[in-house]
Write a protein that holds these residues in place. Structure first.
Motif, PDB file in Angstrom:
ATOM      1  N   THR A  37       0.874  -1.165   0.000  1.00  0.00           N
ATOM      2  CA  THR A  37       0.000   0.000   0.000  1.00  0.00           C
ATOM      3  C   THR A  37       0.912   1.216   0.000  1.00  0.00           C
ATOM      4  N   ALA A  38       0.727   2.123  -0.949  1.00  0.00           N
ATOM      5  CA  ALA A  38       1.735   3.163  -1.156  1.00  0.00           C
ATOM      6  C   ALA A  38       1.117   4.538  -1.401  1.00  0.00           C
ATOM      7  N   LEU A  39       1.916   5.554  -1.054  1.00  0.00           N
ATOM      8  CA  LEU A  39       1.671   6.938  -1.438  1.00  0.00           C
ATOM      9  C   LEU A  39       2.677   7.282  -2.527  1.00  0.00           C
ATOM     10  N   LEU A  40       2.183   7.742  -3.680  1.00  0.00           N
ATOM     11  CA  LEU A  40       3.045   8.069  -4.813  1.00  0.00           C
ATOM     12  C   LEU A  40       3.147   9.575  -4.965  1.00  0.00           C
ATOM     13  N   SER A  41       4.384  10.067  -5.037  1.00  0.00           N
ATOM     14  CA  SER A  41       4.646  11.501  -5.160  1.00  0.00           C
ATOM     15  C   SER A  41       5.668  11.731  -6.260  1.00  0.00           C
ATOM     16  N   SER A  42       5.714  12.961  -6.754  1.00  0.00           N
ATOM     17  CA  SER A  42       6.741  13.343  -7.707  1.00  0.00           C
ATOM     18  C   SER A  42       7.895  13.981  -6.942  1.00  0.00           C
ATOM     19  N   TYR A  43       9.099  13.461  -7.175  1.00  0.00           N
ATOM     20  CA  TYR A  43      10.281  13.983  -6.491  1.00  0.00           C
ATOM     21  C   TYR A  43      11.141  14.751  -7.484  1.00  0.00           C
ATOM     22  N   ALA A  44      11.489  16.005  -7.137  1.00  0.00           N
ATOM     23  CA  ALA A  44      12.359  16.827  -7.968  1.00  0.00           C
ATOM     24  C   ALA A  44      13.793  16.715  -7.476  1.00  0.00           C
ATOM     25  N   PRO A  45      14.767  16.581  -8.365  1.00  0.00           N
ATOM     26  CA  PRO A  45      16.162  16.431  -7.954  1.00  0.00           C
ATOM     27  C   PRO A  45      16.611  17.528  -6.991  1.00  0.00           C
ATOM     28  N   GLY A  46      17.294  17.118  -5.928  1.00  0.00           N
ATOM     29  CA  GLY A  46      17.848  18.062  -4.977  1.00  0.00           C
ATOM     30  C   GLY A  46      16.893  18.560  -3.912  1.00  0.00           C
ATOM     31  N   SER A  47      15.616  18.179  -3.988  1.00  0.00           N
ATOM     32  CA  SER A  47      14.644  18.664  -3.006  1.00  0.00           C
ATOM     33  C   SER A  47      14.603  17.751  -1.783  1.00  0.00           C
ATOM     34  N   ASP A  48      13.984  18.239  -0.722  1.00  0.00           N
ATOM     35  CA  ASP A  48      13.757  17.433   0.476  1.00  0.00           C
ATOM     36  C   ASP A  48      12.345  16.862   0.429  1.00  0.00           C
ATOM     37  N   TYR A  49      12.257  15.558   0.585  1.00  0.00           N
ATOM     38  CA  TYR A  49      10.969  14.873   0.665  1.00  0.00           C
ATOM     39  C   TYR A  49      10.713  14.557   2.133  1.00  0.00           C
ATOM     40  N   VAL A  50       9.641  15.128   2.682  1.00  0.00           N
ATOM     41  CA  VAL A  50       9.343  14.991   4.105  1.00  0.00           C
ATOM     42  C   VAL A  50       8.069  14.168   4.279  1.00  0.00           C
ATOM     43  N   TYR A  51       8.158  13.151   5.102  1.00  0.00           N
ATOM     44  CA  TYR A  51       6.977  12.371   5.421  1.00  0.00           C
ATOM     45  C   TYR A  51       7.143  11.739   6.793  1.00  0.00           C
ATOM     46  N   TYR A  52       6.083  11.094   7.269  1.00  0.00           N
ATOM     47  CA  TYR A  52       6.070  10.480   8.592  1.00  0.00           C
ATOM     48  C   TYR A  52       5.644   9.017   8.461  1.00  0.00           C
TER      49      TYR A  52
END
Length: 412
Positions: free
Chosen positions: A358-373
């Protein structure tokens, strides 16, 4: 484990020669009570003179535990009624000792296991020695807990103490099978000896909430084991660890490095993860997932409005009375136009009882911080039903999306 907070932080900050305390107002902007929620104040905003110790009190005069973190934040637990403001005071004085609740360590003699915990749960990340030995476990493992004090290190101590194994062998040799079986159950952290256990199967999956890039054919690029880690905070109120994974091959990028900063606070339902990837040339789909096991294929839950996924895991031996592990992940609201999507990602074939994520799908941009819990709880420790777990997850998400507002009224 007990610390004088002043010493455990590694920083001595004080109030010298002042008669009036510094006043901190903490405001709750939502119609939901906040109880012992960790708040942060940059030390630079307080301008505390150095040389003598200080303590924190609430409006009733009760002393509050605190910690100064590696990045110079003063943190302490605050309680604020719905849509209300609470006042705390910083004043001169020697702080009392306090029990450590958020803590962890690396076990080099246990294949570099990195293990940490708070009142809700314990967790494990697999290290370089495990991978070097051919280990194929990628995501987070779970140590369930039924007590509020640190318990996981004691489990590892039992399992790593040679005299326990020597005694077990003697009992086997003497034919004292019943005593030997009892001792073996006590040694193993896969059996509940009164504080919890590890009844969770990770396997070659994301386990309890790790993240991985998803390619166009839905293949996940698993990060495998961490390659290095540095513990930055180790209690009493916050555990922080910085980990590096890789290099990974993501499409045409063959040397992608993942930086993963994890924080677990006292009383927090979930860990905070800040993930960044280096040497990535293009935006990619990032999947934050919880493994779904065949024992409960219909155990997934979600709230797409709050970007929450959850799962009720029946443990690796449902018939043994091991309870249910409740797992969840959540992505905070942001100003971005993109919105995470919820998906089930089936595995091509079942491995270690896993059938998908079971997943959450997001778009990740190079060099950015991806924050989740992400994190977990246990049915044998205050989580009676899946519905109750989802209520806790939704409450946690609302509180993260509307953090307590801190105002320093006067600086000493």
């Amino acid at each position: 484990m007990r610390f004088i907070l002043l010493i455990s932080s590694g920083i001595v900050s004080v109030i010298a020669g002042c008669g009036n305390p510094s006043v901190i107002e903490i405001s709750n902007t939502i119609d939901e009570a906040r109880k012992n929620e960790i708040v942060e104040i940059p030390m630079a905003e307080l301008s505390l003179p150095s040389g003598r110790p200080f303590l924190i009190r609430d409006a009733s005069g009760a002393e509050m535990p605190y910690q100064i973190t590696y990045d110079s934040l003063l943190i302490f637990p605050a309680t604020v009624a719905p849509l209300a403001t609470a006042v705390y005071y910083i004043e001169e004085g020697v702080p009392a000792t306090v029990d450590t609740v958020a803590v962890g360590r690396v076990y080099p003699d246990r294949a570099d296991d990195l293990v940490w915990e708070n009142q809700w749960s314990g967790y494990r990340a697999y290290g370089p020695a495990y991978q070097a030995n051919g280990g194929m476990v990628f995501g987070y493992d779970i140590h369930t807990k039924s007590v509020d004090y640190p318990a996981v290190d004691e489990r590892y101590t039992r399992e790593r103490t040679q005299s326990n194994w020597d005694r077990l062998h003697r009992l086997r040799e003497e034919g004292r099978s019943e005593e030997a079986d009892s001792l073996q159950r006590w040694i193993s952290y896969h059996v509940d000896s009164g504080t919890g256990m590890d009844p969770y199967t990770v396997g070659p999956t994301l386990g309890a909430g790790a993240s991985a890039f998803m390619l166009a054919d839905s293949t996940l690029v698993y990060p495998r084991s961490y390659q290095s880690c540095e513990i930055l905070d180790n209690g009493p109120l916050r555990f922080t660890v910085d980990m590096i994974f890789g290099p990974l091959a993501v499409g045409g990028d063959t040397s992608v490095i993942e930086h993963r900063l994890l924080t677990l606070d006292s009383g927090a339902l979930l860990n905070r993860a800040v993930v960044r990837y280096d040497s990535l040339s293009d935006s990619r789909t990032l999947a934050t997932g919880i493994v779904v096991h065949r024992q409960n294929p219909d155990g997934s839950m979600w709230d797409s409005d709050l970007n929450i996924i959850a799962y009720a895991d029946s443990t690796d031996n449902p018939c043994a009375g091991n309870g249910v592990i409740y797992i969840g992940a959540f992505i905070p609201a942001s100003g971005d136009a993109t919105h995470p999507t919820v998906a089930f990602l089936p595995l091509p074939e079942m491995k270690a009882d896993a059938i998908g994520h079971t997943a959450l799908l997001s778009s990740y941009a190079p060099g950015s911080d991806y924050v989740y819990y992400w994190g977990s709880g246990w049915s044998k420790h205050d989580i009676p039903t899946p519905e109750y777990w989802m209520d806790l997850m939704q409450s946690f998400a609302r509180r993260i999306n509307s953090p307590l507002e801190v105002t320093v009224l006067n600086k000493l």
